[in-house]
Write a protein that holds these residues in place. Structure first.
Motif, PDB file in Angstrom:
ATOM      1  N   SER A 712      -2.159  -7.494 -16.911  1.00 56.50           N
ATOM      2  CA  SER A 712      -2.274  -8.238 -15.646  1.00 56.50           C
ATOM      3  C   SER A 712      -1.683  -7.416 -14.504  1.00 56.50           C
ATOM      4  N   LEU A 713      -0.615  -6.674 -14.779  1.00 57.04           N
ATOM      5  CA  LEU A 713      -0.043  -5.777 -13.769  1.00 57.04           C
ATOM      6  C   LEU A 713      -1.027  -4.662 -13.434  1.00 57.04           C
ATOM      7  N   VAL A 714      -1.669  -4.096 -14.454  1.00 54.87           N
ATOM      8  CA  VAL A 714      -2.662  -3.050 -14.208  1.00 54.87           C
ATOM      9  C   VAL A 714      -3.825  -3.612 -13.399  1.00 54.87           C
ATOM     10  N   PHE A 715      -4.257  -4.835 -13.733  1.00 54.60           N
ATOM     11  CA  PHE A 715      -5.330  -5.472 -12.966  1.00 54.60           C
ATOM     12  C   PHE A 715      -4.903  -5.687 -11.516  1.00 54.60           C
ATOM     13  N   LEU A 716      -3.667  -6.124 -11.319  1.00 54.67           N
ATOM     14  CA  LEU A 716      -3.164  -6.326  -9.960  1.00 54.67           C
ATOM     15  C   LEU A 716      -3.149  -5.003  -9.192  1.00 54.67           C
ATOM     16  N   ALA A 717      -2.761  -3.936  -9.868  1.00 56.31           N
ATOM     17  CA  ALA A 717      -2.766  -2.618  -9.222  1.00 56.31           C
ATOM     18  C   ALA A 717      -4.183  -2.208  -8.836  1.00 56.31           C
ATOM     19  N   GLU A 718      -5.166  -2.526  -9.695  1.00 54.96           N
ATOM     20  CA  GLU A 718      -6.561  -2.211  -9.371  1.00 54.96           C
ATOM     21  C   GLU A 718      -7.024  -2.965  -8.130  1.00 54.96           C
ATOM     22  N   GLN A 719      -6.580  -4.208  -7.977  1.00 54.71           N
ATOM     23  CA  GLN A 719      -6.964  -4.983  -6.796  1.00 54.71           C
ATOM     24  C   GLN A 719      -6.345  -4.390  -5.533  1.00 54.71           C
ATOM     25  N   PHE A 720      -5.114  -3.926  -5.651  1.00 48.81           N
ATOM     26  CA  PHE A 720      -4.496  -3.261  -4.501  1.00 48.81           C
ATOM     27  C   PHE A 720      -5.248  -1.978  -4.154  1.00 48.81           C
ATOM     28  N   GLU A 721      -5.694  -1.256  -5.177  1.00 51.84           N
ATOM     29  CA  GLU A 721      -6.485  -0.054  -4.919  1.00 51.84           C
ATOM     30  C   GLU A 721      -7.784  -0.428  -4.210  1.00 51.84           C
ATOM     31  N   PHE A 722      -8.401  -1.530  -4.634  1.00 51.79           N
ATOM     32  CA  PHE A 722      -9.636  -1.989  -4.004  1.00 51.79           C
ATOM     33  C   PHE A 722      -9.411  -2.348  -2.536  1.00 51.79           C
ATOM     34  N   LEU A 723      -8.238  -2.884  -2.227  1.00 52.13           N
ATOM     35  CA  LEU A 723      -7.947  -3.325  -0.857  1.00 52.13           C
ATOM     36  C   LEU A 723      -7.414  -2.198   0.026  1.00 52.13           C
ATOM     37  N   GLN A 724      -7.163  -1.039  -0.548  1.00 50.05           N
ATOM     38  CA  GLN A 724      -6.544   0.035   0.229  1.00 50.05           C
ATOM     39  C   GLN A 724      -7.347   0.420   1.477  1.00 50.05           C
ATOM     40  N   PRO A 725      -8.685   0.607   1.416  1.00 50.84           N
ATOM     41  CA  PRO A 725      -9.409   0.969   2.643  1.00 50.84           C
ATOM     42  C   PRO A 725      -9.249  -0.061   3.752  1.00 50.84           C
ATOM     43  N   HIS A 726      -9.247  -1.340   3.376  1.00 46.35           N
ATOM     44  CA  HIS A 726      -9.082  -2.378   4.388  1.00 46.35           C
ATOM     45  C   HIS A 726      -7.685  -2.326   5.003  1.00 46.35           C
ATOM     46  N   LEU A 727      -6.673  -2.126   4.168  1.00 49.42           N
ATOM     47  CA  LEU A 727      -5.304  -2.042   4.674  1.00 49.42           C
ATOM     48  C   LEU A 727      -5.124  -0.798   5.534  1.00 49.42           C
ATOM     49  N   ASP A 728      -5.737   0.287   5.121  1.00 53.36           N
ATOM     50  CA  ASP A 728      -5.610   1.530   5.870  1.00 53.36           C
ATOM     51  C   ASP A 728      -6.265   1.412   7.243  1.00 53.36           C
ATOM     52  N   ALA A 729      -7.332   0.599   7.332  1.00 54.52           N
ATOM     53  CA  ALA A 729      -8.042   0.467   8.603  1.00 54.52           C
ATOM     54  C   ALA A 729      -7.214  -0.276   9.651  1.00 54.52           C
ATOM     55  N   VAL A 730      -6.370  -1.223   9.217  1.00 50.91           N
ATOM     56  CA  VAL A 730      -5.608  -2.023  10.180  1.00 50.91           C
ATOM     57  C   VAL A 730      -4.183  -1.510  10.370  1.00 50.91           C
ATOM     58  N   MET A 731      -3.740  -0.616   9.479  1.00 54.25           N
ATOM     59  CA  MET A 731      -2.372  -0.107   9.581  1.00 54.25           C
ATOM     60  C   MET A 731      -2.255   0.836  10.778  1.00 54.25           C
ATOM     61  N   PRO A 732      -1.211   0.671  11.621  1.00 54.30           N
ATOM     62  CA  PRO A 732      -1.014   1.608  12.739  1.00 54.30           C
ATOM     63  C   PRO A 732      -0.856   3.029  12.229  1.00 54.30           C
ATOM     64  N   ALA A 733      -1.321   3.975  13.026  1.00 56.38           N
ATOM     65  CA  ALA A 733      -1.327   5.376  12.593  1.00 56.38           C
ATOM     66  C   ALA A 733       0.074   5.880  12.262  1.00 56.38           C
ATOM     67  N   VAL A 734       1.066   5.454  13.049  1.00 56.03           N
ATOM     68  CA  VAL A 734       2.434   5.948  12.822  1.00 56.03           C
ATOM     69  C   VAL A 734       3.037   5.376  11.545  1.00 56.03           C
ATOM     70  N   LYS A 735       2.471   4.290  11.021  1.00 55.55           N
ATOM     71  CA  LYS A 735       3.015   3.655   9.813  1.00 55.55           C
ATOM     72  C   LYS A 735       2.205   3.973   8.562  1.00 55.55           C
ATOM     73  N   LYS A 736       1.138   4.742   8.693  1.00 51.84           N
ATOM     74  CA  LYS A 736       0.292   5.021   7.533  1.00 51.84           C
ATOM     75  C   LYS A 736       1.009   5.789   6.432  1.00 51.84           C
ATOM     76  N   PRO A 737       1.998   6.655   6.752  1.00 49.33           N
ATOM     77  CA  PRO A 737       2.737   7.299   5.651  1.00 49.33           C
ATOM     78  C   PRO A 737       3.396   6.303   4.703  1.00 49.33           C
TER      79      PRO A 737
END
Length: 941
Positions: A712-737
């Motif tokens: 279930s933890l691995v599945f949760l990690a996969e969902q976070f990986e799936f959401l990464q492009p969306h999170l990266d799109a809204v994250m301010p540039a200075v906070k992306k690191p």
């Protein structure tokens, strides 16, 4: 006539020639035989040419023959000419007739022209006297018409007041002003008449009255723009020559409209909730009035407030559109005109209006922001539930989108106000959710939550917003239309009607989620393999192939897996008779829902994206730390030296523990205020539910619960990986690191927890101590090579068979993915091989035949083991074989071998040297080798 007769005569001759019988081919040959000189110019003398050709001695017969030949040639040419003339004869006759007809027509035209000139001369002489009389009568008529027109004008001027009143009632302001100006002009023209001497002053008063009504009409534009109404008002002001004054008045009316609108909306809700008609609220300032809005009416009032302000901004937007359109039309018409002075004046007015409107955009938006900010500050938003708070944010986000499209502003006033309240609200909300997550984890029994095999987080209500994340103001159907064209703005979408702030009665998705399977699995046919449904490799779904991983690491996916390979591995996957539905728990599902809610807030209010993502990372951190604490914490693991927990995983777990976990049982009263504040940000470490039993061998020490928790933890990690492009799109540039660090150091390490968690099961599933006891009873200093292996091998293999049966029993409860089964088998085999080496290291005496017996035992073990598992190569196989073969090394080779193989313990190396003593290593060499072992061991102390 003579020509015609001659022509007819020749025609008769030609006809006679044509009637003579002839051979066309022969005639053509005769013509071709004629010398070319005969076809030259007319000046050619044929007679002279023929005479010159005569020979010196004449022969009568030859001359007659030559003469006959010439006659034949002449006859052939004459006949050919006759044929051509007769062929063209009809056309010649027809043309001749046309010439004769033309001559006759010209003679008739000459007669007509003569008669016409004679008649014109007669008319000229008799016209002069009659025309002078007609002109005199016409002049009298014109004078009488002018007098009648003046009388009618005077009559019209007397009735002007009545018509002006009618036109003002009809809101025909341009017509009224035009009529008034015309009346003034007419009155000045006929001022010599005593009957209209007082009309000028009366018309001036009427004109001032029209301007007052025109200003009232202009103020109506601010709330409900009507293009026809505004066109009339602008035409009226243009007739008055006051277009700049009208624009100044318009901006004043818009400012007043904003103030009156918001006050009336809030006042209506306050009086409605108060339940009385007390007028004390009407005397309050807007700021004080906002504090009287009740929580129940807060959201409807905010929505109506934004709707009213939208109407004002939409009216201003349509006003600008009107001016842009008419400015273009005026520019086109001016370019065709010739009045340069009037054109320059119009250009000046147009430029003034354009700058005034552009400046007014920012001014009006600032007024709107201040009014809404005042309303927001009037109530503490922390009292609202999450869904209501999200709805408030959605309204404000839509309003900020309106502002950005309205004037390009980033809505600094609203952003800062709502950001502070959102962060404070979200901190409290997140703290509560972390406490709830702790409670869920402590009460979780780690049973499988049955979801469908095609389960996706996008099917959950909390993630529905992602379907419209590209443009929250545009419906999905419109998104498809606008995908290839420019994005439709809110003003373009709602310009003709509707309102972006309409509260939908069903704004909460009432659709039932269809994500749970009826019995935990969608297919429960016991004999059918998952691969039997597909005819070729290309048909096998990716999620099924994804379960097949590298046999050595258990982590990385295989690059290419054939159908035969998949079929051959079904021994290692204990769940191919079930559809590969995701393995997750109710707590996992709750965490995913929380992530969806957090992303809703982040999507609505992007300025707090970093705070939201930070809190989301804490959800994942806490869940991962709980799994590690419940199932993976074992201090004896690292002492084995196998490196089960990577340095990256240990660093991640230490970071989570230091930054998020409150390890203190009770608060220290002497602690500083800063320390107390830091503890508020932390959560106590969770404790495993007493209902979860991890000590029973029958259940393989809670393997089912461990599989459910870890996967279930691995599945949760996969969902976070799936959401990464969306999170990266809204994250301010200075906070992306921060986001990149979270994914690279935390999310990507989730699967690494498999090794330490399943190592605990592998360490207890097989009785390695019993095997050591059995090995201790074996005699290794035999004198002859044995053909039968020792019984400890059979005992160890029985343990593995028992382990395999238990895995099958567990797989009936929970699907065991191939990576899990591979890791379990790898751990067990690795421990067994290391136990074998440890048993060999306990040998006191050993002969060459004894070493051969060790090889025999180990090969027997490998042969039987390969039938139980598909893992290739066998883990730590070289570890055992290398140790056995080291017995035969010479002194120098042994010293080098000891320095190169530091994976063996000091005890194992020392025993190897001691057993070799007396066989092929003397005591002096033994001391040297033991010293080398001691040097290797010294840095470890």
């Amino acid at each position: 006539m003579q020509k015609i007769k001659s022509l007819m005569t020749r025609q008769e001759e030609f006809r006679e020639l044509r009637e003579q019988p002839s051979d066309p081919q022969a005639e053509q040959e005769l013509i071709n035989s004629i010398e070319q000189v005969y076809f030259s110019t007319d000046s050619f003398d044929i007679v002279k040419y023929e005479l010159e050709k005569l020979p010196p001695v004449l022969s009568l017969q030859e001359l007659e023959e030559y003469r006959d030949k010439l006659k034949q040639q002449q006859a052939a040419v004459s006949k050919k000419v006759a044929d051509l003339i007769l062929e063209k004869q009809p056309a010649y006759v027809k043309e001749l007739e046309r010439v004769t007809s033309l001559q006759t027509g010209l003679q008739l035209a000459a007669v007509i022209c003569t008669n016409g000139r004679r008649h014109l001369n007669i008319a000229k002489e008799g016209f002069t006297q009659a025309s002078l009389g007609l002109l005199a009568n016409q002049r009298k008529r014109q004078l009488l018409i002018g007098l009648l027109k003046s009388l009618r004008t005077i009559k019209t001027l007397q009735r002007t007041d009545v018509r002006l009143s009618e036109m003002l009632e009809e809101e025909d302001y341009p017509g009224a002003i035009q009529l008034c100006l015309e009346c003034q002009k007419a009155a000045s023209t006929f001022k010599h008449y005593s009957c209209i001497s007082e009309l000028n002053s009366k018309l001036q008063d009427t004109l001032e009255q029209i301007e007052e009504q025109l200003d009232v009409a202009l103020s109506k534009i601010c709330k409900n723009f009507d293009i026809n109404h505004y066109t009339k008002v602008q035409q009226a002001y243009r007739l008055l020559g006051k277009t700049q004054t009208a624009m100044d008045q318009l901006h004043m009316h818009f400012t007043q409209a904003i103030h009156n609108t918001v006050f009336q909306v809030v006042l209506g809700y306050v009086e409605l909730c108060a339940g009385n008609t007390d007028t004390k609220f009407q005397k309050l300032q807007y700021k004080d009035l906002c504090t009287h809005v009740t929580p129940d009416s807060y959201i409807p009032c905010l929505a109506d407030l934004c709707k009213a302000l939208w109407e004002v901004m939409l009216s201003y937007y349509r006003t600008m559109e009107w001016h842009e359109k008419h400015d273009n039309e005026d520019t086109t018409s001016a370019s065709e005109g010739s009045n340069m002075m009037g054109t320059e004046e119009t250009d000046f007015d147009r430029g003034y209006i354009k700058k005034k409107l552009e400046h007014g955009l920012t001014r009006i938006w600032q007024d709107v922001q201040l009014k809404v900010k005042t309303y927001l500050l009037g109530t503490d938003l922390s009292i609202f539930k999450y869904d209501d708070f999200i709805f408030v944010l959605d309204i404000i986000s839509r309003l900020m989108q309106v502002g950005e499209e309205f004037c390009g502003s980033k809505s600094e006033v609203l952003q800062e106000s709502i950001r502070k309240q959102s962060v404070n609200y979200f901190k409290n909300y997140h703290r509560t959710r972390l406490d709830e997550l702790r409670m869920f984890l402590e009460n979780e029994t780690w049973e499988l939550c049955p979801v469908k095999s095609n389960f996706s987080i996008l099917q959950l209500h909390e993630f529905k917003f992602m379907e419209q994340s590209r443009s929250p103001s545009v419906s999905p159907s419109k998104q498809q239309t606008s995908a290839s064209s420019k994005t439709v703005t809110l003003f373009e979408q709602y310009c003709s009607g509707g309102n972006p702030f309409e509260i939908q009665a069903n704004h909460k998705d009432e659709e039932t989620e269809d994500v749970l399977a009826s019995n935990g699995y969608e297919s429960d046919e016991p004999e059918k393999s998952a691969y039997q449904e597909y005819d070729s490799d290309s048909d096998v779904p990716e999620e099924l192939k994804r379960d097949y991983v590298d046999e050595q690491t258990g982590d990385a996916p295989v690059k290419s897996v054939s159908r035969e390979t998949l079929k051959s591995r079904k021994k290692s996957d204990y769940s191919l008779n079930k559809v590969n539905a995701p393995i997750l728990t109710n707590t996992t599902l709750n965490v995913i829902r929380l992530v969806g809610k957090y992303m809703q807030m982040m999507n609505i209010l992007k300025p707090i994206a970093f705070d939201v993502i930070h809190f989301m990372s804490q959800l994942f951190d806490y869940y991962m730390y709980a799994i590690y604490t419940f199932f993976g914490r074992n201090d004896s693991l690292e002492s084995t030296g196998l490196g089960l927990s990577s340095s990256r995983l240990r660093t991640t777990l230490n970071r989570i523990q230091e930054s998020l976990i409150d390890l203190e049982v009770s608060a220290d009263p002497t602690a500083t205020l800063t320390a107390a504040e830091e503890r508020k940000e932390k959560v106590p470490s969770p404790h495993l539910s007493h209902l979860v039993i991890l000590t029973s061998g029958d259940t393989l020490y809670g393997l089912a619960e461990r599989v459910v928790a870890t996967e279930s933890l691995v599945f949760l990690a996969e969902q976070f990986e799936f959401l990464q492009p969306h999170l990266d799109a809204v994250m301010p540039a200075v906070k992306k690191p921060f986001l990149q660090q979270f994914y690279s150091q935390t999310v990507s390490t989730a699967s690494e927890l498999r090794k330490p968690i399943y190592w605990i099961v592998a360490g207890k599933a097989i009785d390695y101590e019993q095997m050591l006891l059995l090995m201790a009873n074996v005699k290794w200093d035999v004198k002859e090579i044995m053909s039968q292996h020792n019984i400890y091998v059979d005992a160890l293999l029985k343990e593995f068979e028992q382990f395999n049966r238990r895995l099958n029993e567990v797989s009936k409860r929970v699907r065991i993915p191939l990576p899990v089964s591979n890791i379990l088998w790898e751990h067990c085999i690795r421990l067994a091989n290391r136990t074998i080496v440890e048993g060999y290291a306990n040998v006191k005496k050993c002969s060459n035949e004894g070493r051969a017996l060790m090889q025999l035992d180990f090969q027997q073990f490998l042969m039987k083991l390969e039938k139980l598992t598909d893992i290739r190569p066998i883990p730590d196989k070289e570890f055992v074989e290398t140790y056995i073969k080291a017995y035969y090394l010479t002194e120098n080779d042994m010293e080098r071998w000891i320095k190169e193989h530091r994976e063996y313990s000091t005890k194992q190396l020392t025993n190897l040297v001691n057993v070799c003593l007396g066989s092929h290593i003397n005591k002096k060499a033994r001391q040297k080798l033991l010293a080398a072992i001691d040097d290797i061991d010294r840095p470890k102390r």
